[in-house]
Design an enzyme around this catalytic site. Sequence first.
Site, mmCIF file in Angstrom:
data_model
loop_
_atom_site.group_PDB
_atom_site.id
_atom_site.type_symbol
_atom_site.label_atom_id
_atom_site.label_comp_id
_atom_site.label_asym_id
_atom_site.label_seq_id
_atom_site.Cartn_x
_atom_site.Cartn_y
_atom_site.Cartn_z
ATOM 1 C CG ASP A 428 -2.092 0.887 1.164
ATOM 2 O OD1 ASP A 428 -2.250 1.573 0.149
ATOM 3 O OD2 ASP A 428 -2.874 0.910 2.130
ATOM 4 C CD GLU A 431 -0.453 5.362 -3.999
ATOM 5 O OE1 GLU A 431 -1.190 4.368 -4.106
ATOM 6 O OE2 GLU A 431 0.061 5.723 -2.924
ATOM 7 C CG ASP A 506 -7.976 4.441 0.464
ATOM 8 O OD1 ASP A 506 -7.918 3.235 0.752
ATOM 9 O OD2 ASP A 506 -7.038 5.226 0.664
#
Length: 835
Positions: A428, A431, A506
């Site tokens: 997670d 990015e 999300d």
Amino acid sequence: MTTSRRSASPLARVFFFSLAFGFAFPAVAAFTAVGGLGPAVREGETLAFRGAAGAVTVSAAGDGIVRVRFTPAGTTPLPASWAVTGAAASGVPPVIAIGAESSTLTSGSLSAAVSHAPLRVTFVSGGETIDADDPARGMAASGAAVRVWKRLREDEHLYGFGEKTGPLDKRGNKLGGVSYAMWNSDTYGYGEGTDPLYASVPFFLVLRKGRAHGVFLDNPYRTSLDVGKEDPGLLSFGATGGELDYYLIDGPTPKAVIERYTALTGRMPLPPLWALGYHQCRYSYTPESRLRFIARNFRERRIPADTLWLDIHYQDGYRPFTWDRERFPDPGRMIGELAADGFRTVVIVDPHPANVPGSRVTDEGLAGGHFVKGADGTLFEAPVWPSQAEKDPRPSVFPDFARSATRRWWGGLHDDLVKLGVAGIWNDMNEPAVFDSPTGTFPVGVRHDADGRATDHREVHNVYGMLMSRATHEGLLALRPEARPFVLTRATFAGGQRWAAVWPGDNVSTWAHLRGSVPLLLGLSVSGFPFVGADVGGFVGGATAELYTRWLQSAVFTPFLRTHTAFGNPEQEPWSYGTRHEAANRRAIELRYELLPQVYTVMEEASRTGIPAMRPLLLEYPEDPRTWAADDTFLFGRDLLVAPVLREGAERRGLYLPKGAWYELESGKKHAGGRDVAFAVTLDSLPLFVREGAFLFRQPVIQHTGERYGKTLTVQHWPSASAAPATGELYEDEGDGFAYRTGTFLRRKFASAPTPKGLVVEVRTEGTYRPAPRAMELKLRWDGSLRAVTLDGESLPGVEPAELAAASRGYARADGWVTVRLPDPFGAMKLELSR
């Protein structure tokens, strides 16, 4: 899990990107189009044009794939692609013809015709022009930016683009156009218009009158694609740096395009069977007693599940590769006892270790040069989750995943987790996301070492998450070579399907997000990512009882099936909404486990061919205009049409059935295709339709995949009225490990055809794997009289339906079905039904 702190809205972030970091693309007028570049020359198997403005090369990248590469003067070509594996090469050299004013290169079915001055490329297949540069603009450069403009016809429909919100067909409302950016971004609680999201896949598929081709822009820099928004007659794409390097991929069918594209960028490895079961997660299950409570409830309530997930609260101060020993005093014992009850454990690992001198990660990372550096050459630090720790908060340092030595080192850091029995890893925040930054990520001047080639974050940003998941996948494989790695990632790039499953971050607990999840996942699927699924119930906000049930029903047919919810939200387990909804939720998950033989077979096909499990209708019916915009229904494999209920309080569901005949799976009612149907729905309804001619493979309900051994295999078949054979395929292996690669699998090909006297079903086999002994039941849809049933020439006895389950061999008729029961032979067989 995501960042909960926000210093800039998504719109503010885009503004900051554009102005502060020079990411805005130059105005059209600022671009200089490629004119003439000198004479065409043949360089080996490449058609090349070189001049003062740069170079353009045209080459074959496989049968039906042509690569166009524009390298402006002063631009250094990348030595290798981050995405392309090179596996698509056919070994057949292209045909090159050089003329005075134009030249051509032909690869299989596809020809690229290049006019010399101005230099423009037109692609032809089957005598039809399928793609052409805009005569006025073509390829162009402006400073470091590159772009190409192409014609866009009103009857062309575009799909893919990776992880994008909105309708499946990306032409825009009333052909008003859309534009997309490719820049991986942490977009907590994103909406329908949010762009970009977490993953960047600059690939799209074009469909016109049933004929398809694809385009892949192989450039990791910040990319933009305009589909008729700047000009309704133009399609353009380009990047803020690097080369204009794209592949034109011929069809003529959408499935052929995807097969060729995934041959180019790689295919999903076959996942372990347990990863296709049900997963339960929240931010966070803590302490250990809470996780055990969840596990106990699944088993006591008889709700199937295979995997429990731990978010960041299992860690000491949110630091990767650590455990909070107050919350989880003996993780090895806990994981082992959960495993004994049929549960795997997956834990989160983010790419932001705390800078703690004396810790293994910090000391090894600094000694090995494994962390990225700032533009000034000093160690880059930024606040992420470890900065929010209750005790000893620290800034984070970040691995340089562009460096192969760093990937090996990071992969090896999973050794303690593997020894404890952790089954899979969840990547997670990759990015990469950081806190307290207007952009939410690294400054673009952050330095990377791409194995001795110095570069910066402009190039690496979009591939950072993919390279992290690669490091994780390869690390797990090295540490546990007998097991198939399972990795889930939030951020990725084209080709990332080789390393990890993907979930779209999300999402929000709204009906709009439920509806939007279908085209979003379909877009990822046609972009080369078969192993996808959204958080069931939504992550942000908490689902109502009805929304959760409907979401779970829809997600039964997404390859990755996981419930997840945010910190502080109400409980979001299948039993959290009262007994009525618990029963509906249990039945939905039970259906997934009943159909696991089918699910595994379709996923094996995806691993072998690239054709996704979750398919838009147009993938199988590209010539039917009614399928081109259909994005509230989808196919699972070729044979199951899924029509989830996506509206609050719905009492009826309407949908379009493609050509052919279809059967309602639940009731058996037959419908003619090529028309709309509508019917009443209840809370329990998950409308499913089976294509006439299909073979469907099922098993009894089990509580986890470890219980599958020896269970009866049911083969349902809806014979076709057509004289052409109806076919189906069942794939089985050990469910884990790699023996299947050397022939230890069982692939059975079923075929049925009507005869003057009835029906014949034949089975052929391939592979050496044999499951545990079990019964087989073949359920054949049958109308009219039945005189005899023979198996390999031997007559089978007819019995009463109530007695069939106790019989070792025989057949019975009931409710429009003939059911034949026998010991599963795991080999070739021939079954004949005679009237």
